[in-house]
Design a protein around this motif. Structure first.
Motif, PDB file in Angstrom:
ATOM      1  N   PHE A 375     -91.173   1.050 -12.885  1.00 55.99           N
ATOM      2  CA  PHE A 375     -92.536   1.438 -13.282  1.00 55.99           C
ATOM      3  C   PHE A 375     -93.594   0.566 -12.597  1.00 55.99           C
ATOM      4  O   PHE A 375     -94.624   0.259 -13.159  1.00 55.99           O
ATOM      5  CB  PHE A 375     -92.719   1.377 -14.813  1.00 55.99           C
ATOM      6  CG  PHE A 375     -91.858   2.362 -15.541  1.00 55.99           C
ATOM      7  CD1 PHE A 375     -92.150   3.728 -15.511  1.00 55.99           C
ATOM      8  CD2 PHE A 375     -90.740   1.941 -16.259  1.00 55.99           C
ATOM      9  CE1 PHE A 375     -91.339   4.651 -16.178  1.00 55.99           C
ATOM     10  CE2 PHE A 375     -89.938   2.866 -16.923  1.00 55.99           C
ATOM     11  CZ  PHE A 375     -90.233   4.220 -16.878  1.00 55.99           C
ATOM     12  N   CYS A 409     -95.216   8.567 -17.242  1.00 54.47           N
ATOM     13  CA  CYS A 409     -96.390   9.227 -16.666  1.00 54.47           C
ATOM     14  C   CYS A 409     -96.582  10.529 -17.435  1.00 54.47           C
ATOM     15  O   CYS A 409     -95.846  10.816 -18.384  1.00 54.47           O
ATOM     16  CB  CYS A 409     -96.222   9.468 -15.168  1.00 54.47           C
ATOM     17  SG  CYS A 409     -95.070  10.779 -14.746  1.00 54.47           S
ATOM     18  N   MET A 411     -95.941  13.483 -16.679  1.00 55.25           N
ATOM     19  CA  MET A 411     -95.015  14.595 -16.414  1.00 55.25           C
ATOM     20  C   MET A 411     -94.115  14.882 -17.627  1.00 55.25           C
ATOM     21  O   MET A 411     -93.993  16.020 -18.066  1.00 55.25           O
ATOM     22  CB  MET A 411     -94.147  14.302 -15.191  1.00 55.25           C
ATOM     23  CG  MET A 411     -93.233  15.461 -14.843  1.00 55.25           C
ATOM     24  SD  MET A 411     -92.373  15.212 -13.302  1.00 55.25           S
ATOM     25  CE  MET A 411     -91.193  16.549 -13.389  1.00 55.25           C
ATOM     26  N   CYS A 412     -93.479  13.836 -18.173  1.00 52.24           N
ATOM     27  CA  CYS A 412     -92.634  14.031 -19.362  1.00 52.24           C
ATOM     28  C   CYS A 412     -93.308  13.476 -20.621  1.00 52.24           C
ATOM     29  O   CYS A 412     -92.925  13.839 -21.732  1.00 52.24           O
ATOM     30  CB  CYS A 412     -91.281  13.345 -19.205  1.00 52.24           C
ATOM     31  SG  CYS A 412     -90.545  13.457 -17.581  1.00 52.24           S
ATOM     32  N   CYS A 417     -89.851  10.283 -21.592  1.00 51.25           N
ATOM     33  CA  CYS A 417     -89.654   9.652 -20.280  1.00 51.25           C
ATOM     34  C   CYS A 417     -88.190   9.203 -20.154  1.00 51.25           C
ATOM     35  O   CYS A 417     -87.760   8.244 -20.802  1.00 51.25           O
ATOM     36  CB  CYS A 417     -90.598   8.460 -20.101  1.00 51.25           C
ATOM     37  SG  CYS A 417     -90.305   7.592 -18.538  1.00 51.25           S
ATOM     38  N   SER A 418     -87.426   9.903 -19.332  1.00 50.48           N
ATOM     39  CA  SER A 418     -85.986   9.642 -19.269  1.00 50.48           C
ATOM     40  C   SER A 418     -85.681   8.244 -18.729  1.00 50.48           C
ATOM     41  O   SER A 418     -84.714   7.605 -19.169  1.00 50.48           O
ATOM     42  CB  SER A 418     -85.299  10.706 -18.409  1.00 50.48           C
ATOM     43  OG  SER A 418     -85.892  10.740 -17.132  1.00 50.48           O
TER      44      SER A 418
HETATM   45  S1  SF4 Z   1     -89.135  10.100 -16.156  1.00 50.05           S
HETATM   46 FE1  SF4 Z   1     -90.814  11.547 -16.445  1.00 50.05          FE
HETATM   47  S2  SF4 Z   1     -92.399  10.426 -17.554  1.00 50.05           S
HETATM   48 FE2  SF4 Z   1     -90.932   8.925 -16.832  1.00 50.05          FE
HETATM   49  S3  SF4 Z   1     -91.885   8.236 -14.919  1.00 50.05           S
HETATM   50 FE3  SF4 Z   1     -90.436   9.863 -14.351  1.00 50.05          FE
HETATM   51  S4  SF4 Z   1     -91.658  11.746 -14.338  1.00 50.05           S
HETATM   52 FE4  SF4 Z   1     -92.879  10.187 -15.401  1.00 50.05          FE
END
Ligand code: SF4
Length: 485
Positions: A375, A409, A411-412, A417-418
């Motif tokens: 991250f 982020c 997106m999830c 966030c996986s």
């Molecule tokens: S897993 Fe999903 S939320 Fe986590 S950084 Fe990747 S895209 Fe972003």
């Protein structure tokens, strides 16, 4: 008398350009010299191109990308061409071709050469036609005059469509898209009007004398390249390729560096075979391909249809990829199209280099993946192929500084966030000691190549934009160290 990189390599001499290229590619200078001497790599470096930072094109080196720029009758502004040069180099073009067909051609070309740190290519028949005012009015003398003038000016490589012969023309009769190369169609019209052989073929030895004197690399044009997947790998294309093989040998015998241009539009299953055939017929001379587009159904997205073919071509041994923008077949590209086209092609080139095991190529991927899992958003942006776009897209939804350390982020989202979930689980199990090893790109074999943010370029050599108004038309940078004996 000046000698070419090819002649000097054959004589066992390692030139300053070879040393510089070896440094950029992280290879031994002797490896570069041998590849140039064998005709399997070229260093396009006209003695008069003082702003040049030399680079190498060959299947055993990092795959290169060319971007086309140039003025047309409708848009012919020298300052505008300098802006296009800046955009192209900024986004990672390894060479540019000035395909201008309108405006003050010599002035525009001179300005580009004064400011370009990358090799500049041209297609001299375009200027010859504008001077003759019609294809039928072309003469051998005019073609030689234009080639000589451009060589004296400092052009590093020229596309010469000498392989289109009269006897090849009937072979295009059954095609869906006929002859789609500009140079090929001009020469076909000339041959049909005069009933004579291609003047570039007839005068090829004289052309080579001019090119040798200035060390201009000849890029043997494929005037009969297919313009649709239906026309790919046909008799016309391969008849011309046989002639290009003959011309490769003649030019190299004359001391001229040679690369060979290739298709065009080719179904995916035929791309590798096309590359292998060229390498066999042209004895390993670097193959410079336009795409190829692997399907004809996607105008507006041809940077994608062609990047798929380009990846396959580079994987099979193509040395340089001529980019295609989303505007292909539709109109003149603007700055955004140049950016999208170059991104698509740099991805194609890098993907092939990774798959081909080019030393150090994958270090870039590993460094970015490591930053992603940790991250480390700022490092991820810095390492991205297009850092500005990566940062922009992230910040569209999570713009604050606090999100640059966030473990998710948009997106999830934070709950799903996986990577965060995986890290928490590993930490909970006591399994996780370290997410990944930090990759030190400076220590990588690819330290000077495949290096973000602008590919193989030394960012300090990026042409300034906007240019100094006084310097804009007459500027110059460091020499290429190739003043010869
Ligand atoms: S897993 Fe999903 S939320 Fe986590 S950084 Fe990747 S895209 Fe972003």
């Amino acid at each position: 008398m000046s000698r070419t990189q090819l002649e000097r390599a054959r004589a066992g001499e390692t030139t300053p350009a070879m040393d510089r290229v070896a440094e950029r590619e992280n290879r031994e200078a002797e490896t570069v010299r041998t590849a140039v001497a064998d005709g399997e790599a070229v260093i396009p470096a006209n003695h008069a191109h003082e702003a040049l930072d030399p680079m190498v094109i060959g299947a055993d080196f990092a795959t290169k990308v060319n971007a086309n720029i140039g003025a047309s009758e409708d848009a012919s502004d020298p300052a505008g061409e300098l802006e296009k040069l800046h955009t192209a180099v900024h986004h990672g073009a390894d060479t540019v071709m000035d395909l201008s067909t309108g405006g003050p051609l010599a002035e525009i070309r001179g300005s580009i050469l004064d400011h370009s740190p990358v090799p500049v290519g041209t297609v001299p028949i375009y200027e010859a036609v504008t001077r003759a005012e019609s294809p039928e009015a072309l003469t051998t003398d005019l073609l030689l005059e234009v080639i000589r003038e451009q060589a004296e000016q400092g052009v590093d490589y020229m596309t010469i469509h000498a392989g289109v012969l009269m006897e090849h023309l009937p072979l295009t009769d059954g095609r869906i898209t006929g002859i789609v190369s500009r140079g090929g169609s001009i020469l076909a019209e000339w041959m049909e009007a005069h009933g004579e052989q291609n003047p570039l073929y007839v005068a090829f030895d004289e052309i080579c004398e001019v090119l040798r004197e200035h060390d201009v690399t000849v890029s043997l044009g494929d005037g009969l390249r297919p313009g649709s997947v239906a026309d790919a790998s046909d008799a016309a294309q391969f008849a011309e390729l046989e002639t290009l093989g003959e011309l490769t040998e003649r030019a190299q015998s004359a001391g001229v560096q040679v690369m060979v241009e290739g298709p065009g539009h080719v179904p995916l299953d035929q791309v590798a075979a096309n590359v292998e055939r060229q390498r066999e017929v042209c004895d390993g001379a670097p193959f410079y391909v336009l795409g190829p587009l692997v399907t004809d159904i996607a105008p507006g997205y041809d940077h994608i249809t062609s990047a798929i073919g380009a990846t396959e071509a580079a994987r099979a041994g193509a040395a340089m990829l001529c980019y295609v923008t989303p505007k292909e077949h539709l109109g003149l590209p603007d700055a955004d199209d140049v950016r999208d086209g170059l991104a698509a092609y740099r991805i194609a080139a890098h993907a092939a280099d990774v798959a081909n095991g080019l030393p150090g190529a994958r270090d870039w991927d590993d460094a970015l993946s490591s930053a992603r899992y940790e991250f480390d958003w700022r490092r991820q942006f810095d390492l991205a192929l297009d850092p500005e776009r990566a940062r922009d897209f992230h910040d569209q939804t999570l713009p604050g500084d606090n999100y640059k350390e966030a473990r998710f982020c948009s997106m999830c989202g934070v709950e799903f966030c996986s990577m965060r979930i995986d890290q928490d689980a590993r930490e909970g199990d006591g399994e996780m000691t370290r997410t990944a090893t930090e990759i030190d790109l400076d220590a990588s074999p690819a330290a000077a190549t495949n290096r973000p943010p602008v590919g193989t370029h030394d960012t300090e050599r990026l042409p300034a934009w906007p240019p100094d108004p006084v310097d804009a038309m007459h500027g110059s940078a460091e020499g290429n160290g190739e003043a010869d004996d």
